[in-house]
Design a protein around this motif. Structure first.
Motif, PDB file in Angstrom:
ATOM      1  N   CYS A  21      -3.160  -3.443   4.108  1.00  0.00           N
ATOM      2  CA  CYS A  21      -4.131  -2.351   4.055  1.00  0.00           C
ATOM      3  C   CYS A  21      -3.485  -1.093   3.482  1.00  0.00           C
ATOM      4  O   CYS A  21      -2.279  -0.859   3.648  1.00  0.00           O
ATOM      5  CB  CYS A  21      -4.656  -2.074   5.460  1.00  0.00           C
ATOM      6  N   GLN A  75     -11.992   6.546  12.835  1.00  0.00           N
ATOM      7  CA  GLN A  75     -11.944   5.102  12.660  1.00  0.00           C
ATOM      8  C   GLN A  75     -13.347   4.507  12.691  1.00  0.00           C
ATOM      9  O   GLN A  75     -14.205   4.922  13.473  1.00  0.00           O
ATOM     10  CB  GLN A  75     -11.156   4.438  13.794  1.00  0.00           C
ATOM     11  N   THR A 103       4.365   8.816   7.638  1.00  0.00           N
ATOM     12  CA  THR A 103       3.994   8.957   9.045  1.00  0.00           C
ATOM     13  C   THR A 103       5.277   8.939   9.869  1.00  0.00           C
ATOM     14  O   THR A 103       6.376   8.847   9.324  1.00  0.00           O
ATOM     15  CB  THR A 103       3.087   7.801   9.506  1.00  0.00           C
ATOM     16  N   LEU A 137      -8.152   7.994   5.587  1.00  0.00           N
ATOM     17  CA  LEU A 137      -7.296   8.364   6.716  1.00  0.00           C
ATOM     18  C   LEU A 137      -6.733   9.770   6.568  1.00  0.00           C
ATOM     19  O   LEU A 137      -6.163  10.117   5.531  1.00  0.00           O
ATOM     20  CB  LEU A 137      -6.143   7.358   6.827  1.00  0.00           C
ATOM     21  N   HIS A 179       0.636   3.934   3.910  1.00  0.00           N
ATOM     22  CA  HIS A 179       1.031   5.291   4.331  1.00  0.00           C
ATOM     23  C   HIS A 179       2.310   5.240   5.158  1.00  0.00           C
ATOM     24  O   HIS A 179       3.210   6.067   4.986  1.00  0.00           O
ATOM     25  CB  HIS A 179      -0.088   5.951   5.146  1.00  0.00           C
ATOM     26  N   GLY A 181      -8.322   9.959   1.525  1.00  0.00           N
ATOM     27  CA  GLY A 181      -7.551  10.435   2.660  1.00  0.00           C
ATOM     28  C   GLY A 181      -6.467  11.423   2.280  1.00  0.00           C
ATOM     29  O   GLY A 181      -6.506  12.055   1.225  1.00  0.00           O
ATOM     30  N   SER A 222      -3.790   1.721   4.685  1.00  0.00           N
ATOM     31  CA  SER A 222      -3.248   2.466   5.825  1.00  0.00           C
ATOM     32  C   SER A 222      -1.819   2.034   6.136  1.00  0.00           C
ATOM     33  O   SER A 222      -0.984   2.853   6.541  1.00  0.00           O
ATOM     34  CB  SER A 222      -4.134   2.265   7.053  1.00  0.00           C
ATOM     35  N   ASP A 223      -1.529   0.745   5.966  1.00  0.00           N
ATOM     36  CA  ASP A 223      -0.148   0.280   6.132  1.00  0.00           C
ATOM     37  C   ASP A 223       0.774   0.970   5.129  1.00  0.00           C
ATOM     38  O   ASP A 223       1.926   1.303   5.439  1.00  0.00           O
ATOM     39  CB  ASP A 223      -0.062  -1.234   5.924  1.00  0.00           C
ATOM     40  N   TYR A 259       0.310  -0.264  14.331  1.00  0.00           N
ATOM     41  CA  TYR A 259       0.126   1.012  13.657  1.00  0.00           C
ATOM     42  C   TYR A 259       0.726   2.154  14.463  1.00  0.00           C
ATOM     43  O   TYR A 259       0.660   2.171  15.687  1.00  0.00           O
ATOM     44  CB  TYR A 259      -1.367   1.291  13.382  1.00  0.00           C
TER      45      TYR A 259
END
Length: 397
Positions: free
Chosen positions: A47, A337, A58, A301, A52, A264, A49-50, A126
């Motif tokens: 994903c 979310q 992060t 995100l 990032h 995002g 998001s992964d 996550y």
């Protein structure tokens, strides 16, 4: 039961590795997890998001087992699991939800109050999402299984469409949620910011909801071509020029009814400055380009901490937004979310009855577990593909 297990592990900025990890147990800390199941993973997706986390954007710790988009077969059930049995093929919402708290009971499963001691809401693999082991693995444990899992009614039929159904764990519901919260409906004109997998899923969702015209903006031509492949209009954001002018060329109007932010916090400036980060640029564009009274869905995100941000404010998630414009135009903003369980069953039906070909739209590319590090690298390079890991060769077979 115990067996070998392997998974994709975050090692540090820019590095993931496939390593041996512990076989999952039906346990939460020191107590038995009788409401959980262990799954043999059939598909698990990489994903955005992964990415990032893998980029070092992060506070994710080294050693985190990644992966929150999971489809699998039940191999073991806790004593309190009543409605699932070994052999069931299931989709796992990326949100972990207890089914018991105030938010879960109202359908807000993305912000469950009981599965993360740090804040509302949890997810597998996550950062800051409760410490749950991720599912880019061969086996994974899922708690509150009767509540969380979506059982496919016919496993053989589901395996025939597994490349589509694997997307029910996150990006299809997330894209759909972005469109619903942006007010997309029959005859709408819609702008989708970002042609990554979530953006492409949102574009398909807008079509499914009856949009008259779906416009997708991105900086990567390969991704824009993918959007055009299923009937979207596109805008190349590396080109100079006023965005309202570009919208007007397509629609004959300078604003859209609905705007969906699928980019995002790692957004970049448009035009000649497109190599420069501008984390609020999509949000400000949304207010400029959405008609008065329109709605803005924000499935992209945004984080509370971004150690790699260009300025100190953005490192704390503080962005320079022209919020007064949104207020003046009576815009509605919806963030957070996606509550996957709100959508995954009807979207499953849309797939099974041939109403949508989501795998084609997002260009699913199957890879092995050992190919996951290359998949991360290719995805980070802008590949117009959705990488889906087949850890046991189940799909290939």
């Amino acid at each position: 039961m115990s067996a070998a297990n392997r998974g994709v592990v975050y090692k540090g900025p820019g590095e993931v590795a496939v390593e041996s990890i512990a076989y999952p147990e039906l346990a939460l800390g020191n107590r038995k997890c009788e409401h959980g199941v262990i799954l043999k993973v059939v598909t698990t997706n990489i994903c955005g998001s992964d990415q990032h986390m893998v980029r070092g954007r992060t506070t994710a710790p080294s050693g985190l087992v990644l992966g929150h988009e999971i489809t699998g077969v039940v191999v073991e059930c806790g004593r309190d699991v009543e409605f699932l049995t070994p052999g069931d093929l299931v989709s796992v919402p990326f949100n972990i939800a207890c089914g018991r708290c105030r938010n879960c009971k109202s359908g807000q499963t993305g912000i469950c109050l009981n599965v993360n001691p740090a804040r509302p809401g949890a997810a597998y693999g996550y950062v800051d999402m409760g410490g749950w082991v991720g599912g880019q693995t061969e086996y994974v444990m899922v708690p509150y299984a009767d509540f969380n899992l979506l059982k496919f009614p016919d496993a053989d039929q589901a395996m025939e469409k597994i490349k589509d159904l694997t997307l029910l764990s996150d990006i299809f519901p997330t894209g759909f949620h972005g469109c619903v919260t942006a007010g997309v409906g029959p005859g709408s004109t819609v702008y989708i910011a970002g042609a990554g997998p979530v953006g492409l899923a949102a574009a398909v969702s807008a079509q499914l909801l009856g949009a008259a015209c779906v416009i997708v903006g991105d900086m990567i031509e390969e991704r824009l071509a993918q959007a055009r492949s299923f009937g979207c209009e596109t805008i190349d954001l590396t080109q100079d020029g006023d965005m309202a002018d570009k919208i007007e060329v397509i629609l004959g109007e300078r604003e859209v009814d609905a705007f969906v932010d699928c980019v995002g916090f790692e957004a970049h400036a448009c035009g000649c400055n497109h190599g420069k980060e501008a984390p609020a640029t999509v949000l400000n564009s949304a207010m400029s380009l959405t008609r008065a009274g329109g709605q803005i869905g924000i499935p992209g995100l945004y984080v509370t901490e971004d150690p790699g941000a260009a300025d100190e404010a953005a490192k704390q998630g503080s962005l320079s937004m022209r919020f007064g414009l949104g207020w003046a135009k009576s815009h509605s903003f919806h963030t957070g979310q996606c509550p996957v369980m709100k959508y995954h069953r009807p979207l499953m039906q849309a797939i099974l009855f041939g109403k949508v070909n989501i795998a084609d739209a997002v260009n699913v590319q199957m890879i092995t577990l050992d190919e996951a590090p290359k998949g991360y690298a290719d995805f980070d390079g802008g590949a117009a593909k959705k990488f889906v890991i087949d850890p046991h060769g189940s799909v290939a077979a």
